[in-house]
Design an enzyme around this catalytic site. Structure first.
Site, PDB file in Angstrom:
ATOM      1  N   LYS A  29      23.101   8.417   8.574  1.00 52.15           N
ATOM      2  CA  LYS A  29      24.511   8.048   8.727  1.00 52.15           C
ATOM      3  C   LYS A  29      25.227   9.021   9.666  1.00 52.15           C
ATOM      4  CE  LYS A  29      26.620   6.362   5.215  1.00 52.15           C
ATOM      5  NZ  LYS A  29      27.052   6.279   3.850  1.00 52.15           N
ATOM      6  N   ARG A  98      30.415  11.422   1.706  1.00 55.64           N
ATOM      7  CA  ARG A  98      29.345  10.430   1.562  1.00 55.64           C
ATOM      8  C   ARG A  98      27.986  11.053   1.787  1.00 55.64           C
ATOM      9  NH1 ARG A  98      31.403   5.068   2.628  1.00 55.64           N
ATOM     10  NH2 ARG A  98      33.573   5.209   3.275  1.00 55.64           N
ATOM     11  N   GLY A 107      22.945   2.807  -1.789  1.00 57.46           N
ATOM     12  CA  GLY A 107      23.538   2.884  -3.125  1.00 57.46           C
ATOM     13  C   GLY A 107      22.835   3.837  -4.079  1.00 57.46           C
ATOM     14  N   MET A 109      22.522   7.200  -3.787  1.00 55.57           N
ATOM     15  CA  MET A 109      23.151   8.515  -3.951  1.00 55.57           C
ATOM     16  C   MET A 109      24.672   8.352  -4.009  1.00 55.57           C
ATOM     17  SD  MET A 109      20.689  10.905  -1.693  1.00 55.57           S
ATOM     18  CE  MET A 109      20.831   9.902  -0.252  1.00 55.57           C
ATOM     19  N   ARG A 343      23.745   1.509  11.881  1.00 58.29           N
ATOM     20  CA  ARG A 343      22.346   1.935  11.857  1.00 58.29           C
ATOM     21  C   ARG A 343      21.501   0.749  12.302  1.00 58.29           C
ATOM     22  NH1 ARG A 343      22.361   1.794   5.360  1.00 58.29           N
ATOM     23  NH2 ARG A 343      22.737  -0.418   5.301  1.00 58.29           N
ATOM     24  N   HIS A 459      24.676  -5.170  -3.077  1.00 58.00           N
ATOM     25  CA  HIS A 459      23.621  -4.239  -3.468  1.00 58.00           C
ATOM     26  C   HIS A 459      22.295  -4.976  -3.680  1.00 58.00           C
ATOM     27  CE1 HIS A 459      21.277  -2.089  -6.577  1.00 58.00           C
ATOM     28  NE2 HIS A 459      21.599  -1.026  -5.851  1.00 58.00           N
ATOM     29  N   SER A 786     -21.641   1.873   7.560  1.00 58.29           N
ATOM     30  CA  SER A 786     -20.412   1.213   7.129  1.00 58.29           C
ATOM     31  C   SER A 786     -19.889   1.990   5.929  1.00 58.29           C
ATOM     32  CB  SER A 786     -20.691  -0.238   6.759  1.00 58.29           C
ATOM     33  OG  SER A 786     -19.491  -0.829   6.307  1.00 58.29           O
ATOM     34  N   CYS A 854     -15.990  -1.019   5.164  1.00 60.16           N
ATOM     35  CA  CYS A 854     -15.921  -2.299   4.468  1.00 60.16           C
ATOM     36  C   CYS A 854     -15.352  -2.173   3.065  1.00 60.16           C
ATOM     37  CB  CYS A 854     -17.280  -2.990   4.437  1.00 60.16           C
ATOM     38  SG  CYS A 854     -18.526  -2.028   3.558  1.00 60.16           S
ATOM     39  N   TYR A 874     -15.025  -0.722  13.907  1.00 65.69           N
ATOM     40  CA  TYR A 874     -14.379  -1.888  13.293  1.00 65.69           C
ATOM     41  C   TYR A 874     -13.932  -1.581  11.872  1.00 65.69           C
ATOM     42  CZ  TYR A 874     -18.750  -2.702  10.752  1.00 65.69           C
ATOM     43  OH  TYR A 874     -19.837  -2.559   9.933  1.00 65.69           O
TER      44      TYR A 874
HETATM   45  C1  PEP Z   1     -17.460   0.147  -1.362  1.00 63.64           C
HETATM   46  O1  PEP Z   1     -17.962   0.844  -2.238  1.00 63.64           O
HETATM   47  O2  PEP Z   1     -16.476   0.497  -0.698  1.00 63.64           O
HETATM   48  C2  PEP Z   1     -18.012  -1.179  -1.081  1.00 63.64           C
HETATM   49  C3  PEP Z   1     -17.573  -1.888  -0.084  1.00 63.64           C
HETATM   50  O3  PEP Z   1     -18.955  -1.647  -1.957  1.00 63.64           O
HETATM   51  P1  PEP Z   1     -18.582  -2.299  -3.369  1.00 63.64           P
HETATM   52  O4  PEP Z   1     -17.115  -2.425  -3.441  1.00 63.64           O
HETATM   53  O5  PEP Z   1     -19.297  -3.585  -3.407  1.00 63.64           O
HETATM   54  O6  PEP Z   1     -19.152  -1.267  -4.287  1.00 63.64           O
END
Ligand code: PEP
Ligand code: MG
Length: 902
Positions: A29, A98, A107, A109, A343, A459, A786, A854, A874
């Site tokens: 502010k 303020r 709202g 504080m 703002r 609010h 992975s 993953c 990835y």
């Molecule tokens: C993990 O452990 O992150 C994974 C992808 O395998 P899961 O969740 O199947 O154990």
């Protein structure tokens, strides 16, 4: 003892000394008031006490040395500038005090207005207001009320009761009907309340009022609701708030005065135009609290054209200057416009995309910047379903569509009940006349919020939008009776526990549960809605920004999918392959019997027969997936969970066998099963015989899967397709485990693949901490890694992933040990460090090693930025999160390219 350095430290800044980049020091502010002052806009003069002063106060419980003197000096200069003195009995200066933190906490504080009024200056104020005694006494009673409540913790209801009493005595329900005498009487009543609760008279010294109000604002940083809000919004706890001391201007001086809130575009849809609310003859808090219903801002044109025109010019100027949607608070005092705040405005997810697209069209920002202005959480919100209204549902009321979404749930009327029922797993809609900051807990717990009063800036609306929660405000056909736990609307009565549905986009309210349908954004991602043909600004904007994100990102995005259907959906959502195909579900359903045969096999022949029967089934599973993912990589993970998970639970089986034995039935098979379950029982199955360990213990199991994968790939390739399988070994902790599996797999692959041209990669999950720490060795035997961050988090922290979130995470979150569950967002310092070490050492041993993730974190926006920074190739996540990961990967790339404004 204060050092010379602290004595000299600068804590107080004039508006002219600041600018919008100083939010850390001056709060949002204050920094923006300074910016507007420097733009030459009509801002009432004032000064800012920095967040550093607040932090020093909170650390010691005392104002830091030098602060009092600096406030004195700035106050004197403010008095000189205004030609008035604080507390002057003839013509007093009044100030507002303020809060204003770096991140807006609407709202949460404290604010105290009209500081400087006392028994003497109230008379001077009336004279200055042209003899308007009513106004002066009204201002005084507001000061005692606000000061009492926020500075001295006097219960607010006592003041409200006294106000109701005064109105009853006058035979009215409207504050405006109270005259100067009534209000003078109310001041006396308020003072008595103040004395009763604090044991002292209301302070008459304006400077004491000011100092106490400043302290109260500092302390409100740690008020329960502020702490809760910060946790919810992930705002760091150590920032502190600045305090803005500003010369008061009055919107309650009569019909030529008023106060309002304006947006430079619609914060709900992003549409261009003038949006806002105006309330004549009122002070700012009346609008935000939703106490009286406002009129649309456009009506100001007929009330006060000059101010309206000036406001439009200022709005255009601010938008051009900030290059974004601005929200504005203003007051008109006797026809003179004053800007009290601006703002960059909060907006809905849809508006964020639409506005970013518009600003690109208008040449105000480029596409990289547009990508910054949206995020994955907003995109995820846009993918929520909407109401499907072709079932004859008619709305019973219509309010303001304050925060979009479609929510159904049981009606509750108090925050406490909302928390209670939500804790039991119920979806609830919190219904209030208007919300106030004490309702925050209930708002967090509820699916949606419905109020009968207040506009887009009430609010309820502001807080719900900030949280991304569905909200309809100001549905004034609804009569809310909190004590009776009932609402009435359209002649019908709805009690606590009855189900209603609210549409935060249209503002419509329905009785009962309205069915939902997929969002347009999902239809666009699925390819059933062509952005070129959609007449929807949102779909066009999403398409444009996603296209840019895809062009900008370095991370590829894959999906976790185990069936042909999931793979197809993932592909439509833009997945560039499958990062994790879990094979365990393929052993369930009608294949259970085969699996039981495998587990119960007593001879090699029995076992190989069972595996031989499973082979063609597995091959078909993979054929379906490879066909869907034609030309894209598919990472198939060999079976991971302990085998006893495929057998019936021990207790149930034991009971069944005992009962059958009792009846004299033939239970030889069941007994064998029971013996196997007992044999395989593990105290810690997550740390037991699973993953690669299973593959090394049950001969032929992994071999069967490898063969099925290779044969499926060959078949799809022979059909003219292109299969790119990657075989992934789970739970590896030592390179020797991987080498053993690899040696067997390579033989089978060579035999099956022959000259078909199919190439099969072999890699491993990195999900055991030891694997991360010996990644250099493991990379020698792996063509890819992975990261299984679910298990890596489980084993890195020693947290059972199935138990801890419900058991004790609430306490860890409360204590701030972490701000968010490490199973949801990657713990950068610990588990993230394991990922970094493994990535670096793996690549050092095998340049070009393919790296992905993953675990669930692959679809978490914050974590995607981390994986980008570690240099993974990835991320892989559930199909529905693929668009979110694409967007965040684009944002991460653009940010590292240098234009960081997050
Ligand atoms: C993990 O452990 O992150 C994974 C992808 O395998 P899961 O969740 O199947 O154990
Ligand atoms: Mg795992």
């Amino acid at each position: 003892m204060a050092t010379q350095e602290t004595v000299d430290h600068k804590y107080v800044y004039d508006f002219a000394e600041g600018n919008r980049d100083l939010k850390d020091l001056l709060g949002g502010k204050g920094a923006n008031l300074a910016e507007m002052t420097n733009l030459g806009l009509p801002v009432p003069p004032g000064f800012i006490i920095s967040t550093e002063a607040c932090k020093a106060y909170l650390a010691t419980g005392e104002e830091p040395a030098g602060l009092a003197g600096q406030i004195e000096a700035h106050l004197e200069s403010l008095e000189r500038g205004m030609g008035r003195r604080l507390g002057d009995p003839d013509d007093p200066l009044l100030v507002s005090v303020r809060s204003g933190a770096k991140f807006s906490m609407p709202g949460m504080m404290e604010t105290v207005l009209n500081v400087g009024l006392n028994d003497r200056s109230v008379v001077g104020l009336a004279a200055r207001a042209g003899g308007n005694e009513r106004f002066a006494w009204d201002s005084y009673r507001r000061l005692i009320q606000m000061f009492g409540k926020t500075v001295c913790e006097v219960p607010g209801e006592e003041f409200e009761h006294a106000l109701d009493e005064a109105k009853r005595a006058r035979g009215t329900t409207d504050d405006l009907d109270l005259d100067a005498d009534d209000l003078h009487g109310l001041v006396d009543a308020y003072k008595k309340i103040f004395l009763k609760h604090t044991g002292r008279d209301f302070p008459q010294s304006p400077r004491e009022q000011l100092d106490l109000a400043i302290r109260a604002v500092f302390e409100s940083w740690n008020a329960e609701r502020a702490v809760l809000y910060r946790r919810q919004e992930r705002i760091p706890a150590d920032l502190g708030t600045a305090v803005n001391v500003v010369a008061m201007v009055f919107g309650n001086l009569g019909p030529d005065s008023g106060t309002g809130v304006a947006f430079t575009r619609d914060p709900a849809s992003g549409a261009q135009g003038i949006y806002g609310d105006y309330l004549a003859n009122a002070q700012g808090e009346d609008v935000v609290a939703g106490i009286r219903n406002t009129v649309p801002l456009q009506e100001l044109e007929s009330i006060d054209k000059r101010s309206y025109d000036e406001l439009l010019v200022i709005m255009a100027r601010l938008e051009g200057h900030y290059r974004d949607l601005c929200d504005i608070e203003f007051t008109i005092e006797r026809g003179k416009l004053w800007m009290l705040q601006t703002r960059v405005g909060k907006r809905t997810a849809a508006a964020a995309f639409v506005i970013a697209g518009q600003l690109v069209d208008e040449g105000l920002i480029d596409l990289d910047e547009a990508l910054h202005r949206v995020n994955g959480a907003q995109l995820a919100q846009l993918m929520f379903p909407r109401f499907q209204l072709d079932h004859g549902f008619e709305p019973v009321a219509k309010g303001v569509g304050a925060s979009p979404g479609a929510a159904s749930g049981k009606v509750v009327f108090t925050s406490a009940r909302a928390v209670e029922l939500a804790g039991e797993g119920e979806a609830v809609i919190l219904v209030r006349r208007e919300t106030n900051p004490d309702d925050l807990n209930g708002m967090i717990a509820a699916r949606g919020i419905l109020t009968s009063r207040g506009g887009k800036t009430s609010h309820a609306a502001v807080v719900a939008r900030g949280m991304g929660k569905t909200c309809v405000s100001g549905a004034d056909e609804i009569d809310v009776n909190v004590p009776a736990r009932r609402l009435t609307v359209a002649g019908q009565s709805v009690s606590e526990g009855d189900v209603i549905s609210i549409d935060g986009t249209t503002g419509k309210v329905y009785l009962g549960e309205v069915p939902v349908m997929p969002s347009e954004v999902v239809r666009y991602f699925e390819g059933t809605l062509d952005p070129a043909e959609a007449d929807d600004a949102l779909v066009k904007a999403v398409h444009r920004i996603m296209t840019h994100a895809d062009a900008a990102r370095r991370l590829a995005v894959r999906a976790n999918a185990d069936t042909g259907a999931d793979a197809a959906r993932a592909r439509r959502f833009g997945a560039q392959g499958i990062g994790l195909c879990r094979t365990e579900h393929m052993f369930l359903g009608d294949r259970r019997e085969l699996v039981e045969r495998l587990i119960l096999a007593r001879t090699d022949t029995e076992r190989s027969d069972a595996l031989a029967a499973l082979l063609p089934l597995q091959r078909d599973d993979f054929v379906a997936i490879f066909r869907e993912m034609d030309g894209l990589p598919v990472t198939v993970r060999l079976i991971d969970p302990p085998l006893h998970e495929f057998l019936p639970p021990l207790e149930q089986l034991a009971v069944d066998v005992a009962v059958a034995q009792e009846r004299g039935e033939d239970v030889a098979k069941e007994e064998a099963l029971l013996a196997a379950v007992r044999r395989m029982h593990e105290e810690n199955p997550m740390l037991g015989l699973r993953g690669v360990r299973l593959g090394l213990v049950i001969p032929g199991l992994f071999a069967m899967q490898v063969r099925a994968i290779a044969e499926a790939a060959v078949r799809v390739t022979r059909e003219g397709g292109s299969a790119c399988p990657e075989i992934m070994v789970p739970l590896v902790g030592a390179v020797q485990e991987l080498e053993t599996v690899r040696a067997e797999a390579e033989k089978i692959i060579a035999e099956v693949v022959g000259d078909s041209g199919v190439e099969v990669l072999i890699g491993t999950m990195i999900e055991v901490p030891r694997a991360a720490l010996t990644a250099g060795q493991i990379a020698e035997a792996a063509e890819f890694f992975s990261f299984g961050t679910n298990d890596l988090t489980q084993m890195g922290w020693g947290f059972s992933r199935d138990d801890v979130e419900g058991a004790f995470f609430w306490r860890y979150l409360e204590l701030g040990i972490f701000g968010i569950s490490p199973f949801e967002s990657i713990d950068r310092d610990g588990v993230g460090r394991l990922v970094r070490i493994a990535a670096e050492e793996g690549r050092a041993a095998r340049p070009g090693l393919k790296l992905g993730v993953c675990g669930e974190h692959g679809g978490d926006p914050e974590s995607v930025h981390f994986f980008h920074s570690v240099g993974l190739d990835y991320v892989s996540c559930s199909p529905f999160r693929v668009p979110v990961a694409r967007l965040e990967a684009g944002r991460a790339a653009v940010e590292t390219a240098g234009s960081d404004s997050r």
